[in-house]
Each structure stands twice: as C-alpha cells, then as structure tokens.
Design an enzyme around this catalytic site. Sequence first.
Site, PDB file in Angstrom:
ATOM      1  N   HIS A 271     -24.128  25.198  42.910  1.00 57.34           N
ATOM      2  CA  HIS A 271     -24.201  24.846  44.337  1.00 57.34           C
ATOM      3  C   HIS A 271     -25.608  24.342  44.627  1.00 57.34           C
ATOM      4  O   HIS A 271     -26.580  24.825  44.073  1.00 57.34           O
ATOM      5  CB  HIS A 271     -23.907  26.075  45.208  1.00 57.34           C
ATOM      6  CG  HIS A 271     -23.549  25.706  46.616  1.00 57.34           C
ATOM      7  ND1 HIS A 271     -24.490  25.473  47.576  1.00 57.34           N
ATOM      8  CD2 HIS A 271     -22.349  25.491  47.186  1.00 57.34           C
ATOM      9  CE1 HIS A 271     -23.889  25.148  48.704  1.00 57.34           C
ATOM     10  NE2 HIS A 271     -22.582  25.155  48.502  1.00 57.34           N
ATOM     11  N   ASP A 328     -15.016  26.845  45.798  1.00 52.90           N
ATOM     12  CA  ASP A 328     -13.850  26.139  45.251  1.00 52.90           C
ATOM     13  C   ASP A 328     -13.249  26.802  44.028  1.00 52.90           C
ATOM     14  O   ASP A 328     -12.183  26.384  43.566  1.00 52.90           O
ATOM     15  CB  ASP A 328     -14.264  24.699  44.899  1.00 52.90           C
ATOM     16  CG  ASP A 328     -14.634  23.934  46.160  1.00 52.90           C
ATOM     17  OD1 ASP A 328     -15.772  23.449  46.258  1.00 52.90           O
ATOM     18  OD2 ASP A 328     -13.785  23.884  47.066  1.00 52.90           O
TER      19      ASP A 328
HETATM   20  C1  SDX Z   1     -18.933  22.309  47.761  1.00 49.45           C
HETATM   21  O1  SDX Z   1     -23.245  21.595  50.092  1.00 49.45           O
HETATM   22  C2  SDX Z   1     -22.297  22.434  50.383  1.00 49.45           C
HETATM   23  O2  SDX Z   1     -22.473  23.370  51.152  1.00 49.45           O
HETATM   24  C3  SDX Z   1     -20.963  22.133  49.681  1.00 49.45           C
HETATM   25  C4  SDX Z   1     -19.881  23.173  49.908  1.00 49.45           C
HETATM   26  C5  SDX Z   1     -19.448  23.221  51.356  1.00 49.45           C
HETATM   27  O3  SDX Z   1     -18.925  24.260  51.770  1.00 49.45           O
HETATM   28  O4  SDX Z   1     -19.502  22.139  52.022  1.00 49.45           O
HETATM   29  O5  SDX Z   1     -20.342  24.454  49.505  1.00 49.45           O
HETATM   30  C6  SDX Z   1     -18.630  22.829  49.108  1.00 49.45           C
HETATM   31  O6  SDX Z   1     -19.055  21.119  47.592  1.00 49.45           O
HETATM   32  C7  SDX Z   1     -19.177  23.296  46.648  1.00 49.45           C
HETATM   33  C8  SDX Z   1     -19.555  22.612  45.294  1.00 49.45           C
HETATM   34  C9  SDX Z   1     -18.239  22.139  44.653  1.00 49.45           C
HETATM   35  N1  SDX Z   1     -18.570  21.288  43.483  1.00 49.45           N
HETATM   36  C10 SDX Z   1     -18.328  21.736  42.225  1.00 49.45           C
HETATM   37  O7  SDX Z   1     -17.931  22.867  41.938  1.00 49.45           O
HETATM   38  C11 SDX Z   1     -18.590  20.688  41.153  1.00 49.45           C
HETATM   39  C12 SDX Z   1     -19.311  21.331  39.972  1.00 49.45           C
HETATM   40  N2  SDX Z   1     -20.675  21.658  40.424  1.00 49.45           N
HETATM   41  C13 SDX Z   1     -21.698  20.711  40.177  1.00 49.45           C
HETATM   42  O8  SDX Z   1     -21.365  19.399  40.007  1.00 49.45           O
HETATM   43  C14 SDX Z   1     -23.026  21.024  40.847  1.00 49.45           C
HETATM   44  O9  SDX Z   1     -23.279  22.343  40.637  1.00 49.45           O
HETATM   45  C15 SDX Z   1     -23.193  20.693  42.319  1.00 49.45           C
HETATM   46  C16 SDX Z   1     -22.887  19.265  42.593  1.00 49.45           C
HETATM   47  C17 SDX Z   1     -22.347  21.576  43.153  1.00 49.45           C
HETATM   48  C18 SDX Z   1     -24.660  20.960  42.672  1.00 49.45           C
HETATM   49  O10 SDX Z   1     -25.394  20.106  41.912  1.00 49.45           O
HETATM   50  P1  SDX Z   1     -27.001  20.131  41.968  1.00 49.45           P
HETATM   51  O11 SDX Z   1     -27.519  21.208  42.850  1.00 49.45           O
HETATM   52  O12 SDX Z   1     -27.424  18.741  42.229  1.00 49.45           O
HETATM   53  O13 SDX Z   1     -27.374  20.613  40.562  1.00 49.45           O
HETATM   54  P2  SDX Z   1     -27.748  19.630  39.432  1.00 49.45           P
HETATM   55  O14 SDX Z   1     -26.666  18.616  39.299  1.00 49.45           O
HETATM   56  O15 SDX Z   1     -29.149  19.175  39.661  1.00 49.45           O
HETATM   57  O16 SDX Z   1     -27.704  20.589  38.155  1.00 49.45           O
HETATM   58  C19 SDX Z   1     -28.802  21.457  37.840  1.00 49.45           C
HETATM   59  C20 SDX Z   1     -28.557  21.827  36.386  1.00 49.45           C
HETATM   60  C21 SDX Z   1     -28.295  20.599  35.505  1.00 49.45           C
HETATM   61  O17 SDX Z   1     -28.662  20.960  34.185  1.00 49.45           O
HETATM   62  P3  SDX Z   1     -30.177  20.489  33.678  1.00 49.45           P
HETATM   63  O18 SDX Z   1     -30.295  19.009  33.972  1.00 49.45           O
HETATM   64  O19 SDX Z   1     -31.135  21.357  34.509  1.00 49.45           O
HETATM   65  O20 SDX Z   1     -30.169  20.822  32.215  1.00 49.45           O
HETATM   66  O21 SDX Z   1     -27.357  22.633  36.293  1.00 49.45           O
HETATM   67  C22 SDX Z   1     -26.374  21.928  35.559  1.00 49.45           C
HETATM   68  C23 SDX Z   1     -26.787  20.478  35.536  1.00 49.45           C
HETATM   69  O22 SDX Z   1     -26.284  19.820  34.378  1.00 49.45           O
HETATM   70  N3  SDX Z   1     -25.103  22.131  36.267  1.00 49.45           N
HETATM   71  C24 SDX Z   1     -23.944  22.374  35.681  1.00 49.45           C
HETATM   72  C25 SDX Z   1     -23.029  22.563  36.725  1.00 49.45           C
HETATM   73  N4  SDX Z   1     -23.636  22.407  37.904  1.00 49.45           N
HETATM   74  C26 SDX Z   1     -24.937  22.132  37.612  1.00 49.45           C
HETATM   75  N5  SDX Z   1     -23.610  22.456  34.362  1.00 49.45           N
HETATM   76  C27 SDX Z   1     -22.310  22.732  34.116  1.00 49.45           C
HETATM   77  N6  SDX Z   1     -21.350  22.950  35.065  1.00 49.45           N
HETATM   78  C28 SDX Z   1     -21.684  22.862  36.371  1.00 49.45           C
HETATM   79  N7  SDX Z   1     -20.752  23.040  37.317  1.00 49.45           N
END
Ligand code: SDX
Length: 392
Positions: A271, A328
């Site tokens: 998140h 989710d």
């Molecule tokens: C919602 O904003 C809100 O409030 C949203 C929400 C709402 O109520 O409106 O809460 C609803 O959208 C919840 C999120 C639902 N999305 C997912 O579940 C999709 C999977 N999650 C990710 O794609 C991700 O965690 C996000 C998009 C939710 C957040 O992304 P960030 O904060 O931009 O994190 P990032 O992409 O910068 O990742 C940081 C690190 C990275 O690794 P490094 O580059 O540091 O090595 O964490 C890793 C990412 O690769 N990472 C994941 C991951 N999420 C982040 N690795 C594997 N699986 C994941 N799900």
Amino acid sequence: TKGVITLDPGYKNTGSCESAITFLDGEKGILRYRGYSIEELAEKADFLEVAYLLIFGELPTQEQLDKFHADIKSHSVVDDDIKKILDAFPKSAHPMGVLASLTSALTAFNPTSVNVDSEEEMYNAIVRILGKFPILVAWTMRKKHGMPLDYGSSSLGYVENILQMMFKNPTSDYEQNPILINALDKLLILHADHEQNCSTSTVRITGSSHAGLFVSLAAGISALWGPLHGGANQAVLEMLEAIKEDGGDTKKYMAKAKDKNDPFRLMGFGHRVYKNFDPRAKIIKVAANEVLSDLGVEDPILDIARGLEKEALEDPYFVDRKLYPNVDFYSGIIYRAMGIPVEMFTVMFALGRLPGWIAQWREMRLRKEPIGRPRQLYTGETYRPFKSIEKR
Ligand code: SDX
C-alpha cells in the site's frame, strides 16, 4: 536547468491536500471517518449512516436517516433510455467501463450543474446519485448475464435492495440472507472513503474545473479500474485461482513476486500509505471467515489466501518492504461467497466508494477550491534552436 523545481511566488497549492473527511495513519494502521474509528463504524453503523456521516460530517439522527433514505428512494429510478445505452454494449464489455459510461450518461437525463451555494441543490444531487448508482451497478451485472433489468422493491433497506436488484430471479423470490446483508453492508462501509487515493484525487481534480458531479464520479470509476488500485480485488481472486489451478504452490508465486525480472506482483499486498496492516484487511479477514463458516462453505481459495499471507508475513522481502495485506486481499472471497461474479468485484468497490467520492467532491466545491493544477519537475531538454529537416 534540469532537475530544479521553481515555483512561482504566487503558486497556490491546488493538490487538494487539505480535507476534514478521513484520517489515516499508515505507520499505525489507523483509519477514521470524520473522527470515528473504522472498527466501530463497521461494527455498529450501517452503510447509509456512514454515507451520511462522510458527506455531511455528523452521524444522522434516526429522523435524519429516515428522511435521507426516503429521499434516496424517491430518486431510485433511471430514465428508460439508459437501457438503450446499456443495450449498445457487448456482453464482453468490462463492467467498470459500462458503469463509467452509464454514470456519465446520467448527465443527459438529469441536471448537470449544481449551484453549490444552494444546500438544497447540492442535497438533491447527492440523493439523486445515491439512488441511481446502485441501479446502474445491478443492471451492469444483469445485462452481462442476460438477466432482465429489475428495480427491486422500495420496501427494502438500501443494501437489501442492492442484493435484490442484483440477484432477483424472475422464477423465484430472492431470499434475503442476513449473513450476506451484514457482510455487504460491512464491505461497503470499509470501502467508503480513503483520503486522497488515486480515484478520489481524480474525482476532486475533475470536479475542481466545475465539471458536474456525475462526470467527476465517472472519472473516479475509470481511475479505480486499474489493477494497482480498485482492480486489485479482481486480480487477487484471479491470482488465487491461478495458484489453485497450479496445485496450490504458494512458494512458486512468492518467488515470482520477489523476482525483479518477473512483472508478477502479489495482488492484494502492499500500500502506498499503510506500512502496517491495513485495518480494513483485518476486519474483512474476520468477516470472510464468518461468512464462509455461516454459509457452510469450504472455499479452498481461502486456505490458499491464508497460506500466502502467512508466508508473506514471515518473508524478509515483504517484511523489509512493509508489504501487508490490503483491503483487496480478502474482500473478493466474500464477494465470491455472495455469488458476485469476479468481473463485478471492482464495481462493488466503486459502490462502496461512492459516498467518499461524493463527500470529497462536495468538500472541494464548498471550499471553492481553485482548479487543480499540479506542477512538475521538468527533466527534459534545455533550450535548443530549431533544426531543419535536412540537418536532422
Ligand atoms: C488500493 O491509495 C489508497 O488508499 C488505495 C486503496 C483505497 O482504499 O483507495 O487503499 C485501495 O488501491 C489498495 C492497493 C491495491 N493494489 C494492489 O494490491 C496491487 C499490488 N500492490 C502493489 O502494486 C503496490 O503495493 C501498490 C501499488 C499498492 C503500492 O505501490 P508503491 O507504494 O508505489 O510501492 P512500490 O511500487 O514503490 O514498491 C515498493 C517495493 C518495490 O520493490 P523494490 O523496488 O523496493 O525492490 O515493494 C515492492 C516493489 O517491487 N512491491 C511489491 C508489491 N508491492 C510493492 N512486490 C511484490 N508484490 C507486491 N504487491
């Protein structure tokens, strides 16, 4: 020069960073609507009460709530021509695309501009969309499954009638199951608002140009559709199904999620703000357990979800990045137990988020906020003279 951000002295912060609606603390995993904790609201209030709270700032008295519901019911009908627009979509159309189009189309049949200085006009626009939106949601699903379009019954509660409109079968009465009503009510409350997330920011910035409420909501629906945002609940179920089909090998998918060369992400994890458990996920996980056991449903998908969660919470890759289950991760398991098709999961998210979008749009308009105009950090070329084509 490259990489230097210069803000004009008169620059106004139009990033809609101020709001009095929802408070969340990502480190502590706290979420409050107008000061009330999500845990108490999910346990003690119903969705319409929470909608009233988010939009108008206070929990309603019984009289206010009864009037709110009656006014919403008086608008719970759509122009019949909406059905012609619905007919134009192929069954293969994704429900989020249909819903965004139908919500926009409402402007063709209802007043578009709202005089925000008129409490009455603002209130009428709000009860109008709260009455019509569930119809569009239900009809989007029924159309896709070749079912006749149904208005349900005005004698039912708000959430009961949503289920009625979605599931009423012409050959038999829909049996209102208190377990499912309570579960849906709780899910809608937990999705109702979440501060300045991607889709809410979209609603605010669209509305800041004084575009109408319905088209601002349609913009929010489009933003919510993405698999990184609201589309994640559908992606979670598809991921769990794929793991099940693959023999339930969660370790293989954990490895994929950590492999930088693999675009696979563990959907439902991580998140932008929560660097602790999403408080909504905790509540939904308990509700998923209760719904499945109350219904006597053994869903192997839930076991896979539990296994995946346990592994992720113990895995340094996830622990170091503070990746926890989000809203989710478990919600789709309940929707599935309710018989809601997976392609409708994000539509259900939009249904829950509707009061939050309305509240945020209303706040932005009542505050007479300037048009949203984020600035950028320019990283392109510095000045260079034109080059004729012969010299390129
Ligand atoms: C919602 O904003 C809100 O409030 C949203 C929400 C709402 O109520 O409106 O809460 C609803 O959208 C919840 C999120 C639902 N999305 C997912 O579940 C999709 C999977 N999650 C990710 O794609 C991700 O965690 C996000 C998009 C939710 C957040 O992304 P960030 O904060 O931009 O994190 P990032 O992409 O910068 O990742 C940081 C690190 C990275 O690794 P490094 O580059 O540091 O090595 O964490 C890793 C990412 O690769 N990472 C994941 C991951 N999420 C982040 N690795 C594997 N699986 C994941 N799900």
